[in-house]
Design a protein around this motif. Structure first.
Motif, short mmCIF file in Angstrom:
data_model
loop_
_atom_site.label_atom_id
_atom_site.label_comp_id
_atom_site.label_asym_id
_atom_site.label_seq_id
_atom_site.Cartn_x
_atom_site.Cartn_y
_atom_site.Cartn_z
N LYS A 171 0.83 -1.21 0.00
CA LYS A 171 0.00 0.00 0.00
C LYS A 171 0.87 1.26 0.00
N ALA A 172 1.95 1.23 0.76
CA ALA A 172 2.85 2.39 0.81
C ALA A 172 3.51 2.61 -0.54
N GLN A 173 3.85 1.53 -1.25
CA GLN A 173 4.43 1.66 -2.58
C GLN A 173 3.42 2.30 -3.54
N LYS A 174 2.17 1.85 -3.47
CA LYS A 174 1.14 2.42 -4.34
C LYS A 174 0.90 3.89 -4.02
N TYR A 175 0.93 4.22 -2.74
CA TYR A 175 0.77 5.61 -2.32
C TYR A 175 1.88 6.47 -2.92
N PHE A 176 3.12 5.98 -2.85
CA PHE A 176 4.25 6.71 -3.41
C PHE A 176 4.07 6.93 -4.90
N GLU A 177 3.59 5.90 -5.60
CA GLU A 177 3.40 6.01 -7.04
C GLU A 177 2.31 7.01 -7.42
N CYS A 178 1.37 7.23 -6.52
CA CYS A 178 0.23 8.12 -6.82
C CYS A 178 0.45 9.56 -6.37
N VAL A 179 1.40 9.79 -5.51
CA VAL A 179 1.60 11.14 -4.95
C VAL A 179 2.15 12.07 -6.02
N THR A 180 1.51 13.24 -6.13
CA THR A 180 1.99 14.24 -7.09
C THR A 180 2.41 15.53 -6.39
N ASP A 181 1.91 15.77 -5.22
CA ASP A 181 2.23 16.99 -4.46
C ASP A 181 3.66 16.86 -3.90
N PRO A 182 4.53 17.79 -4.25
CA PRO A 182 5.91 17.73 -3.77
C PRO A 182 6.02 17.68 -2.24
N ASP A 183 5.08 18.29 -1.55
CA ASP A 183 5.11 18.26 -0.10
C ASP A 183 4.82 16.87 0.46
N LEU A 184 4.16 16.03 -0.31
CA LEU A 184 3.83 14.68 0.16
C LEU A 184 4.82 13.61 -0.31
N VAL A 185 5.69 13.97 -1.23
CA VAL A 185 6.65 12.98 -1.74
C VAL A 185 7.56 12.47 -0.63
N ASP A 186 8.09 13.39 0.19
CA ASP A 186 8.94 12.96 1.30
C ASP A 186 8.18 12.05 2.25
N HIS A 187 6.95 12.42 2.55
CA HIS A 187 6.12 11.59 3.43
C HIS A 187 5.94 10.20 2.84
N ALA A 188 5.66 10.13 1.56
CA ALA A 188 5.46 8.84 0.89
C ALA A 188 6.73 7.99 0.93
N ILE A 189 7.87 8.63 0.74
CA ILE A 189 9.15 7.91 0.79
C ILE A 189 9.38 7.34 2.18
N PHE A 190 9.19 8.17 3.21
CA PHE A 190 9.40 7.70 4.58
C PHE A 190 8.41 6.60 4.96
N ALA A 191 7.16 6.73 4.54
CA ALA A 191 6.15 5.73 4.85
C ALA A 191 6.49 4.39 4.19
N GLU A 192 6.94 4.46 2.93
CA GLU A 192 7.31 3.23 2.23
C GLU A 192 8.53 2.57 2.87
N GLU A 193 9.52 3.37 3.22
CA GLU A 193 10.73 2.83 3.84
C GLU A 193 10.41 2.21 5.21
N ALA A 194 9.58 2.86 5.99
CA ALA A 194 9.20 2.34 7.30
C ALA A 194 8.45 1.01 7.17
N ALA A 195 7.52 0.95 6.22
CA ALA A 195 6.75 -0.27 6.01
C ALA A 195 7.66 -1.41 5.53
N LYS A 196 8.60 -1.08 4.68
CA LYS A 196 9.55 -2.07 4.18
C LYS A 196 10.40 -2.62 5.31
N LYS A 197 10.92 -1.74 6.15
CA LYS A 197 11.77 -2.18 7.27
C LYS A 197 10.99 -3.05 8.25
N LYS A 198 9.74 -2.70 8.51
CA LYS A 198 8.92 -3.51 9.41
C LYS A 198 8.69 -4.90 8.82
N TYR A 199 8.38 -4.95 7.54
CA TYR A 199 8.16 -6.24 6.88
C TYR A 199 9.42 -7.10 6.93
#
Length: 91
Positions: free
Chosen positions: A46-74
């Motif tokens: 889900k975090a990967q899909k979120y990153f792929e859909c984000v277009t707002d530059p202010d949310l790109v960093d958030h999407a990157i951090f969310a994806e990385e955190a989810a990956k590390k937990k997995y």
């Protein structure tokens, strides 16, 4: 108290730690960890899909951090399950 009484007492007490509040049933640690691995994998996807859909530059960093955190937990949970010989696949 003899050995059997102590073992029975400890099994009763420890089983209370593995009760799912929603189902009110006792679930073995192996099943719970396998379920956590599956959920963490879904969260990562889900975090990967979120990153792929984000277009707002202010949310790109958030999407990157969310994806990385989810990956590390997995990866952490997967490693823990493998160390314990637990497969996320059920028969």
């Amino acid at each position: 108290m003899n050995k059997e009484d102590i073992i029975h007492f400890l099994s009763q007490v420890s089983s209370r730690f593995f009760v799912d509040d929603d189902e009110e049933t006792v679930r073995p640690v192996e099943i719970r960890l396998a379920d956590e691995v599956k959920k963490a994998h879904q969260d990562w996807l889900k975090a990967q899909k979120y990153f792929e859909c984000v277009t707002d530059p202010d949310l790109v960093d958030h999407a990157i951090f969310a994806e990385e955190a989810a990956k590390k937990k997995y990866i952490y949970l997967l490693k823990k399950a493998k160390e314990q010989g637990i497969s996320s696949e059920r028969p």
